[in-house]
Design a protein around this motif. Sequence first.
Motif, PDB file in Angstrom:
ATOM      1  N   ASP A   1      -4.099  -1.675  -5.869  1.00  0.00           N
ATOM      2  CA  ASP A   1      -3.565  -2.218  -4.617  1.00  0.00           C
ATOM      3  C   ASP A   1      -4.339  -3.504  -4.318  1.00  0.00           C
ATOM      4  O   ASP A   1      -5.514  -3.619  -4.668  1.00  0.00           O
ATOM      5  CB  ASP A   1      -3.769  -1.215  -3.469  1.00  0.00           C
ATOM      6  CG  ASP A   1      -2.986  -1.604  -2.218  1.00  0.00           C
ATOM      7  OD1 ASP A   1      -2.076  -2.454  -2.315  1.00  0.00           O
ATOM      8  OD2 ASP A   1      -3.282  -1.057  -1.140  1.00  0.00           O
TER       9      ASP A   1
ATOM     10  N   THR B   1       0.833  -1.208   0.000  1.00  0.00           N
ATOM     11  CA  THR B   1       0.000   0.000   0.000  1.00  0.00           C
ATOM     12  C   THR B   1       0.867   1.257   0.000  1.00  0.00           C
ATOM     13  O   THR B   1       0.587   2.219  -0.715  1.00  0.00           O
ATOM     14  CB  THR B   1      -0.956  -0.029   1.217  1.00  0.00           C
ATOM     15  OG1 THR B   1      -1.773  -1.187   1.094  1.00  0.00           O
ATOM     16  CG2 THR B   1      -1.826   1.208   1.278  1.00  0.00           C
TER      17      THR B   1
ATOM     18  N   SER C   1      -6.885   0.040   3.244  1.00  0.00           N
ATOM     19  CA  SER C   1      -5.835   0.977   3.695  1.00  0.00           C
ATOM     20  C   SER C   1      -5.602   2.077   2.665  1.00  0.00           C
ATOM     21  O   SER C   1      -5.395   3.233   3.017  1.00  0.00           O
ATOM     22  CB  SER C   1      -4.503   0.258   3.909  1.00  0.00           C
ATOM     23  OG  SER C   1      -4.690  -0.966   4.525  1.00  0.00           O
TER      24      SER C   1
ATOM     25  N   ASP D   1      -8.266  -4.238  -1.691  1.00  0.00           N
ATOM     26  CA  ASP D   1      -8.007  -4.892  -0.408  1.00  0.00           C
ATOM     27  C   ASP D   1      -9.163  -4.566   0.544  1.00  0.00           C
ATOM     28  O   ASP D   1      -9.407  -3.379   0.812  1.00  0.00           O
ATOM     29  CB  ASP D   1      -6.680  -4.364   0.168  1.00  0.00           C
ATOM     30  CG  ASP D   1      -6.349  -5.006   1.513  1.00  0.00           C
ATOM     31  OD1 ASP D   1      -7.188  -5.773   2.042  1.00  0.00           O
ATOM     32  OD2 ASP D   1      -5.256  -4.731   2.029  1.00  0.00           O
TER      33      ASP D   1
END
Length: 299
Positions: free
Chosen positions: A136, A20, A47, A43
Amino acid sequence: MPNKTIVISVVSTKGGVGKTTFVANLSGLLAALKLRVLVVDADPQASMTMYYPLAGEPRATGLADVLYRGGHILAEDVAATSIPGLSILAANLKAPDNKSVPVENWLQTRLDGIFMLKNAMKGAYVQDNFDVVVIDSQGSTGTLTGLAAMAGDFMVASFRPDFLTHTAFYSDLMPLLESLNVLRKQSPELGTGPVRVLLNDVPRTKNARMIAEALRGEFRPHANIHAHPDISVLDTFVPRGAAYAEATTNQCPVHQFDRPSNGKSNSGYEVMHQVVYELLPHLKGVWADGNIESNEVVQ
Ligand SMILES: Nc1ncnc2c1ncn2[C@@H]1O[C@H](COP(=O)(O)OP(=O)(O)O)[C@@H](O)[C@H]1O
Ligand SMILES: [Mg+2]
């Protein structure tokens, strides 16, 4: 019309290996180089969704809605961040009220599930509005990691040179690559793109150096790797340094936070530019003018 948006998937089968942080710094620098950048947060921990402040209100929809729709991204799903030129498709991976199964389970019931994000990348909204997409992903061997891996023109495999990450590379990432590429023989379109291994968050220790050297040896050019025909290790590595965590705390890309200064080499500014030049060679020689004022404020 051929696709023109470049899609970069950042993957690893392990959590906590700097994915990240890297996605935030890469996308932040690409935006500073005046590219129109979309970050996709795949994800469930979200995050990346929380990394940079938004320019306005958060969107009600995100990646889960895009997937349930069959892989269509709409303008209303995407939020502008406070970084000029950088937008985000939030994770939002919880099942919406009208669905009884989480999106991962639902994807597994679809024959085209694994291609759903790749299809989303080909849509007119993405192709017309963004030069680069950076995805990500979660540190696992699960469906969402496969989905992210499949969507990229190429993958950056984030690799922290410690023994357990090295082990996981062979026990998890290689089998994942192999399973994602079983259909490559039918058509290259049905497999993943090349894999660029990034040594990330590298401590200055002998142990890390030894593991990094071993990995470079294993993936030297023309090594016969069964899992994928095109895996290589990037020359540039991201060192472990306080500036990376401090830039995160300041919600700011590291190139803006850690500028070159007298007597100091390997600043975040230099490292991230070198990574960009290796991944996207056509950008070689372009430098972010950066924002020196904001650097002075945070010091
Ligand atoms: N280059 C680096 N130097 C120092 N710390 C780093 C670096 N890259 C990541 N970290 C730290 O490592 C931890 C995990 O990073 P993160 O990007 O969240 O990993 P992942 O997304 O793979 O789970 C965070 O605390 C982050 O600040
Ligand atoms: Mg992460």
